[in-house]
Design an enzyme around this catalytic site. Structure first.
Site, mmCIF file in Angstrom:
data_model
loop_
_atom_site.group_PDB
_atom_site.id
_atom_site.type_symbol
_atom_site.label_atom_id
_atom_site.label_comp_id
_atom_site.label_asym_id
_atom_site.label_seq_id
_atom_site.Cartn_x
_atom_site.Cartn_y
_atom_site.Cartn_z
ATOM 1 N N LYS A 106 0.696 12.224 18.181
ATOM 2 C CA LYS A 106 -0.779 12.123 18.200
ATOM 3 C C LYS A 106 -1.229 11.367 19.442
ATOM 4 O O LYS A 106 -0.584 10.406 19.872
ATOM 5 C CB LYS A 106 -1.282 11.380 16.956
ATOM 6 C CG LYS A 106 -0.890 12.029 15.653
ATOM 7 C CD LYS A 106 -1.772 13.200 15.339
ATOM 8 C CE LYS A 106 -1.293 13.944 14.097
ATOM 9 N NZ LYS A 106 -1.949 15.230 13.923
ATOM 10 N N GLY A 165 -7.370 6.788 15.841
ATOM 11 C CA GLY A 165 -6.936 8.003 15.144
ATOM 12 C C GLY A 165 -5.443 8.262 15.095
ATOM 13 O O GLY A 165 -4.969 8.874 14.145
ATOM 14 N N ASP A 186 -18.640 14.836 17.255
ATOM 15 C CA ASP A 186 -17.643 15.329 16.309
ATOM 16 C C ASP A 186 -17.566 16.836 16.490
ATOM 17 O O ASP A 186 -18.560 17.474 16.861
ATOM 18 C CB ASP A 186 -18.057 14.985 14.860
ATOM 19 C CG ASP A 186 -16.906 15.161 13.874
ATOM 20 O OD1 ASP A 186 -16.388 14.144 13.389
ATOM 21 O OD2 ASP A 186 -16.521 16.327 13.591
ATOM 22 N N ARG A 211 -10.864 -2.399 6.280
ATOM 23 C CA ARG A 211 -9.927 -3.170 7.132
ATOM 24 C C ARG A 211 -9.720 -2.494 8.476
ATOM 25 O O ARG A 211 -9.456 -3.153 9.486
ATOM 26 C CB ARG A 211 -8.629 -3.468 6.401
ATOM 27 C CG ARG A 211 -7.730 -2.287 5.998
ATOM 28 C CD ARG A 211 -7.021 -1.669 7.146
ATOM 29 N NE ARG A 211 -5.690 -1.212 6.832
ATOM 30 C CZ ARG A 211 -5.061 -0.275 7.508
ATOM 31 N NH1 ARG A 211 -5.654 0.384 8.485
ATOM 32 N NH2 ARG A 211 -3.833 0.060 7.198
ATOM 33 N N LYS A 253 0.865 -1.194 0.000
ATOM 34 C CA LYS A 253 0.000 0.000 0.000
ATOM 35 C C LYS A 253 0.891 1.231 0.000
ATOM 36 O O LYS A 253 1.877 1.291 0.738
ATOM 37 C CB LYS A 253 -0.938 0.010 1.207
ATOM 38 C CG LYS A 253 -1.858 1.252 1.189
ATOM 39 C CD LYS A 253 -3.133 1.077 1.978
ATOM 40 C CE LYS A 253 -2.970 1.391 3.432
ATOM 41 N NZ LYS A 253 -4.280 1.483 4.122
#
Ligand SMILES: NC(=O)c1ccc[n+]([C@@H]2O[C@H](COP(=O)([O-])OP(=O)(O)OC[C@H]3O[C@@H](n4cnc5c(N)ncnc54)[C@H](O)[C@@H]3O)[C@@H](O)[C@H]2O)c1
Length: 331
Positions: A232, A226, A164, A115, A71
């Site tokens: 992060k 995420g 959100d 996936r 990928k």
């Protein structure tokens, strides 16, 4: 005889796979990895600083399944404004292990969504309490519907709560859940979602914790989706320190996953990780053992998930004659 090469666009792929099948494929891929029957070199990065871009290369192979692929993910932050393209572009090349021929080049976004959802689904099946009824989702972007779709196949869900930063997105995902016959609503705060759910998905690009330790309750299961790069973080480090933590892969997770910040500042280390999910999927370690435990799955995304899901989509495309076929590339 030389094989054909099939080209599949995002629209060719949409709807080719059923989540219940992808859950099985991804669980098998995790199991193969747990048994040491996969090859998955570390992600490689190519940088294009003059264009604010980076290319990630993710190769993977499952020898028992005769499946291999690579990928390619481009993250070019100027794309939307300067070129009218998405920031993130992903392409998957499937390689036939016997000859090394590329047999398919496909858009990678649909496979990534399926996936990534399936990884959450497999982890939820193995780690969440069986009587979990309420799903919370924080971050209702591209990944949100796939996450919902996967979790609803592994639990008897009754209710879905969504938060959100963009209220409209939370409302749209809640409406999708109602379409599945579930009770669902958008919540104004992440706190309301966390305090009221049994299983949580965080799927935001946040670089500061959104989920606070004080909102947690016994028996919860968290899927942290995420975090994809150093710096992060979506949940407070204190949650990790008192939870049963499962990662998809220690190397990837400690560099780029939910645990990367606490690992880099010394608040968390490998001794705090109960298992890699492939070990549990392979039956080498049990999943949840204690109804009261808080479980956390840190998913960074493994190349073998892409390989197994993309091959499944390719097989469907072959059966249905989808996409464009190029005869004998190397002749
Ligand atoms: N673990 C994996 O295998 C995997 C795979 C794909 C994507 N990802 C990551 O998952 C994240 C989500 O991906 P996506 O494609 O859905 O992105 P997206 O941009 O489509 O959606 C992200 C959503 O999060 C919301 N959001 C941002 N900050 C928030 C906050 N503080 N509180 C509530 N909502 C907030 C945004 O408004 C947006 O709707 C990204 O960080 C992506 O890199 C991980």
């Amino acid at each position: 005889m030389a094989r054909q090469l099939r080209l599949l666009s995002a629209s060719d792929l949409n709807g080719t796979l059923r989540m219940q099948d992808v859950l099985q494929h991804v669980e098998r891929a995790f199991g193969e990895r747990g048994l040491g029957r996969s090859e998955m070199p570390a992600k490689t990065y190519l940088h294009f600083p003059q264009h604010d871009g980076v290319l990630l290369v993710m190769p993977g192979s499952l020898p028992q399944m005769e499946q291999a692929g690579v990928k390619l993910i481009s993250v070019h932050t100027r794309n939307p404004v300067v070129h009218g393209l998405p920031t993130l572009l992903s392409t998957i090349v499937l390689i036939s292990p016997d000859t090394g021929e590329p047999v398919c080049i496909m858009d990678g976004s649909y496979v990534t969504g399926m996936r990534t959802g399936a990884a959450t689904g497999v982890a939820t099946k193995l780690l969440a309490r069986k009587d979990s009824r309420v799903l919370g989702i924080i971050g209702a972007g591209f990944e949100g519907p796939f996450q919902l779709e996967a979790v609803r196949h592994v639990l008897q869900l009754e209710k879905v709560l969504v938060n959100d930063l963009i209220a409209e997105k939370a409302k749209n995902l809640a409406a999708l859940a109602r379409g599945f016959g579930l009770s669902a609503r958008a919540c104004e705060t992440a706190e309301e979602v966390v305090r009221s759910c049994d299983v949580l998905v965080t799927a935001t690009p946040s670089d500061r914790p959104i989920v606070k330790d004080e909102w947690m309750h016994e028996g919860m299961h968290l899927n942290c989706v995420g975090s994809y790069a150093a710096g992060k973080q979506e949940i407070e480090s204190a949650i990790l320190r008192r939870a049963m933590v499962v990662v998809d892969d220690w190397e990837q997770a400690s560099h780029a996953g939910e645990i990367n910040v606490p690992v880099s500042n010394g608040e968390f280390d490998r001794s705090g990780v109960y298992a890699e999910l492939p070990e549990i999927a392979a039956g080498l370690k049990p999943g949840r053992m204690d109804d009261a435990a808080i479980t956390v799955f840190d998913t960074t995304g493994l190349a073998v998930q892409d390989v197994v899901t993309a091959w499944a989509a390719f097989r469907v495309a072959e059966e249905r004659g989808l996409g464009t076929v190029i005869d004998a590339l190397f002749r």
